[in-house]
Design a protein around this motif. Sequence first.
Motif, PDB file in Angstrom:
ATOM      1  N   GLY A 128       0.889  -1.373   0.670  1.00 50.21           N
ATOM      2  CA  GLY A 128      -0.159   0.225  -0.274  1.00 50.21           C
ATOM      3  C   GLY A 128       0.716   1.416  -0.076  1.00 50.21           C
ATOM      4  O   GLY A 128       1.959   1.326   0.029  1.00 50.21           O
ATOM      5  N   ASP A 196     -14.050  -2.407  -0.020  1.00 47.83           N
ATOM      6  CA  ASP A 196     -13.019  -1.441  -0.298  1.00 47.83           C
ATOM      7  C   ASP A 196     -11.719  -2.080  -0.163  1.00 47.83           C
ATOM      8  O   ASP A 196     -12.093  -3.161   0.511  1.00 47.83           O
ATOM      9  CB  ASP A 196     -13.470  -0.032   0.034  1.00 47.83           C
ATOM     10  CG  ASP A 196     -12.831   1.322  -0.345  1.00 47.83           C
ATOM     11  OD1 ASP A 196     -11.478   1.569  -1.216  1.00 47.83           O
ATOM     12  OD2 ASP A 196     -13.335   2.518   0.318  1.00 47.83           O
ATOM     13  N   PHE A 197     -10.138  -1.543   0.130  1.00 44.96           N
ATOM     14  CA  PHE A 197      -9.302  -1.465   0.235  1.00 44.96           C
ATOM     15  C   PHE A 197      -8.711  -1.661   1.666  1.00 44.96           C
ATOM     16  O   PHE A 197      -9.811  -0.828   2.049  1.00 44.96           O
ATOM     17  CB  PHE A 197      -8.300  -0.891  -1.034  1.00 44.96           C
ATOM     18  CG  PHE A 197      -8.662  -1.291  -2.242  1.00 44.96           C
ATOM     19  CD1 PHE A 197      -8.304  -3.184  -2.589  1.00 44.96           C
ATOM     20  CD2 PHE A 197      -8.595  -0.417  -3.409  1.00 44.96           C
ATOM     21  CE1 PHE A 197      -8.846  -3.048  -3.836  1.00 44.96           C
ATOM     22  CE2 PHE A 197      -9.271  -0.816  -4.381  1.00 44.96           C
ATOM     23  CZ  PHE A 197      -8.964  -2.039  -4.496  1.00 44.96           C
ATOM     24  N   HIS A 198      -7.974  -2.214   2.361  1.00 45.82           N
ATOM     25  CA  HIS A 198      -7.285  -2.161   3.198  1.00 45.82           C
ATOM     26  C   HIS A 198      -7.165  -0.348   3.707  1.00 45.82           C
ATOM     27  O   HIS A 198      -7.056   0.612   2.354  1.00 45.82           O
ATOM     28  CB  HIS A 198      -5.742  -2.555   3.520  1.00 45.82           C
ATOM     29  CG  HIS A 198      -5.332  -2.855   4.582  1.00 45.82           C
ATOM     30  ND1 HIS A 198      -4.073  -1.501   5.050  1.00 45.82           N
ATOM     31  CD2 HIS A 198      -5.324  -3.597   5.667  1.00 45.82           C
ATOM     32  CE1 HIS A 198      -3.797  -1.997   6.858  1.00 45.82           C
ATOM     33  NE2 HIS A 198      -3.882  -3.299   7.055  1.00 45.82           N
ATOM     34  N   PRO A 199      -7.013   0.085   4.827  1.00 39.16           N
ATOM     35  CA  PRO A 199      -6.952   1.845   4.998  1.00 39.16           C
ATOM     36  C   PRO A 199      -5.419   1.972   4.182  1.00 39.16           C
ATOM     37  O   PRO A 199      -5.042   3.301   3.848  1.00 39.16           O
ATOM     38  CB  PRO A 199      -7.184   1.633   6.581  1.00 39.16           C
ATOM     39  CG  PRO A 199      -7.700   1.020   6.417  1.00 39.16           C
ATOM     40  CD  PRO A 199      -7.373  -0.487   6.264  1.00 39.16           C
ATOM     41  N   ASP A 200      -4.125   0.999   4.111  1.00 42.74           N
ATOM     42  CA  ASP A 200      -3.077   1.423   3.522  1.00 42.74           C
ATOM     43  C   ASP A 200      -3.033   1.912   1.741  1.00 42.74           C
ATOM     44  O   ASP A 200      -2.287   2.173   1.515  1.00 42.74           O
ATOM     45  CB  ASP A 200      -1.694   0.539   4.356  1.00 42.74           C
ATOM     46  CG  ASP A 200       0.023   0.638   4.053  1.00 42.74           C
ATOM     47  OD1 ASP A 200       0.006   2.991   4.649  1.00 42.74           O
ATOM     48  OD2 ASP A 200       0.169   0.443   2.967  1.00 42.74           O
ATOM     49  N   TRP A 201      -4.376   1.447   1.426  1.00 44.12           N
ATOM     50  CA  TRP A 201      -4.145   0.804  -0.241  1.00 44.12           C
ATOM     51  C   TRP A 201      -4.637   3.171  -1.060  1.00 44.12           C
ATOM     52  O   TRP A 201      -5.764   3.175  -0.142  1.00 44.12           O
ATOM     53  CB  TRP A 201      -4.985   0.418  -0.529  1.00 44.12           C
ATOM     54  CG  TRP A 201      -4.444  -0.903  -0.652  1.00 44.12           C
ATOM     55  CD1 TRP A 201      -3.951  -1.456   0.037  1.00 44.12           C
ATOM     56  CD2 TRP A 201      -4.234  -1.528  -1.562  1.00 44.12           C
ATOM     57  NE1 TRP A 201      -3.595  -3.015  -0.605  1.00 44.12           N
ATOM     58  CE2 TRP A 201      -4.112  -2.383  -1.574  1.00 44.12           C
ATOM     59  CE3 TRP A 201      -5.378  -1.256  -3.451  1.00 44.12           C
ATOM     60  CZ2 TRP A 201      -3.970  -3.638  -2.958  1.00 44.12           C
ATOM     61  CZ3 TRP A 201      -4.650  -2.434  -4.497  1.00 44.12           C
ATOM     62  CH2 TRP A 201      -4.224  -3.453  -3.772  1.00 44.12           C
ATOM     63  N   ARG A 204      -8.278   3.414  -1.023  1.00 43.08           N
ATOM     64  CA  ARG A 204      -9.493   4.090  -0.190  1.00 43.08           C
ATOM     65  C   ARG A 204      -8.325   5.262   0.470  1.00 43.08           C
ATOM     66  O   ARG A 204      -9.820   5.569   1.172  1.00 43.08           O
ATOM     67  CB  ARG A 204      -8.610   2.148   0.899  1.00 43.08           C
ATOM     68  CG  ARG A 204      -9.434   2.562   2.450  1.00 43.08           C
ATOM     69  CD  ARG A 204     -10.670   2.690   2.442  1.00 43.08           C
ATOM     70  NE  ARG A 204     -11.645   2.457   3.621  1.00 43.08           N
ATOM     71  CZ  ARG A 204     -11.043   1.070   4.574  1.00 43.08           C
ATOM     72  NH1 ARG A 204     -10.687   0.199   4.420  1.00 43.08           N
ATOM     73  NH2 ARG A 204     -11.983   2.023   5.838  1.00 43.08           N
ATOM     74  N   GLU A 223     -13.294  -5.618   2.978  1.00 39.25           N
ATOM     75  CA  GLU A 223     -12.311  -5.176   3.053  1.00 39.25           C
ATOM     76  C   GLU A 223     -11.560  -5.866   2.591  1.00 39.25           C
ATOM     77  O   GLU A 223     -11.576  -7.501   3.179  1.00 39.25           O
ATOM     78  CB  GLU A 223     -11.451  -4.395   4.422  1.00 39.25           C
ATOM     79  CG  GLU A 223     -10.462  -3.278   4.238  1.00 39.25           C
ATOM     80  CD  GLU A 223      -9.851  -3.290   5.916  1.00 39.25           C
ATOM     81  OE1 GLU A 223     -10.599  -2.498   6.105  1.00 39.25           O
ATOM     82  OE2 GLU A 223      -8.712  -4.150   6.415  1.00 39.25           O
ATOM     83  N   ASN A 225      -8.002  -7.126  -0.121  1.00 40.42           N
ATOM     84  CA  ASN A 225      -6.318  -6.531  -0.359  1.00 40.42           C
ATOM     85  C   ASN A 225      -5.758  -6.802  -2.721  1.00 40.42           C
ATOM     86  O   ASN A 225      -5.033  -6.349  -2.397  1.00 40.42           O
ATOM     87  CB  ASN A 225      -5.364  -6.725   0.439  1.00 40.42           C
ATOM     88  CG  ASN A 225      -4.436  -6.356   1.541  1.00 40.42           C
ATOM     89  OD1 ASN A 225      -5.098  -5.458   1.722  1.00 40.42           O
ATOM     90  ND2 ASN A 225      -4.798  -6.977   2.799  1.00 40.42           N
TER      91      ASN A 225
END
Length: 309
Positions: A128, A196-201, A204, A223, A225
């Motif tokens: 991410g 949605d994606f992981h918050p690090d992406w 997102r 969520e 990846n």
Amino acid sequence: MELRHLQHFVAVAEDQHFTRAAERLLVSQSGLSASIRALERELQTPLFVRTTRRVTLTPAGRALLTEAERILAQVRAAHEAVAAVQGVLRGMLALGSEQCIAGVHVAGLLATFRRRHPDVEICLRQAGSGALTEEVAAGRLDLAFAVRTADEDTDQLRAVPLTSEPMTVLCHPSHRLARAGAAVTPEDLGGEVFVDFHPDWGPRRTTDAAFAAAGVRRSVALEVNDVHTLLDLVDEDLGIAVVPRHFQHKRESLTALPVKGTGETVYETVALLPPAQATSPAARALMALLETEGALLQTEGTLPQTESA
């Protein structure tokens, strides 16, 4: 403090095990242990907590790891710079990238780079944008293709713009939004189930920023990846997704709707690099190739506004 001590320290920190680190470094375990003890004596503090199964870093060890990695990266860059002056580009190119990044075709770019510079070893890490930002700043990556966050353009990091594009809602054709067929605002989506994606992406982070700017709360129920799982879940009508516009071409069966009312929030991809004086010759060569080979760019968005790398 000797460079080999730092190299040994970083290897043990990465492997969390003396035996595995010794095997990787091609040194004896007793010699590796002696090297770490010498470093601890010099710094007058333990660097590892040792158990029968693994070793972990102490607070002092964690502090040293960041600096040790940066020092070793600078030493490697110095060797590569001397080789470049002599007319040979060699060494390693440590590159990071998000999945399906806009603005650059990573595989095509790397294939062309390898043909032109066969003596450079290419190492690619996919992660991410948050993690990639930290990796470049710490000297563990030479450069990364990522989505712009709030952490770039510091004394340890700079961001070269690649492209930008608006965000798009993807939904199942039977969804109420698809039947309406109109552009939507964050307020229109407040009660929806989101994939949605992981918050690090990067996607997102961009979506979260757009909804925060609009003052709309949302929760991500599903969520993931990877891009294909996200598209599969939306294709099964388990939720909707707010994604960069170029994602709509990956699944023609889904309905794509423009998002309005997000102000200045756009999905912007960048090349993350260290400061110019710390950029490795291999990274400079890759950026020069990206600038000159327009065919390697994806068609979405704008051409890169590349500054001197």
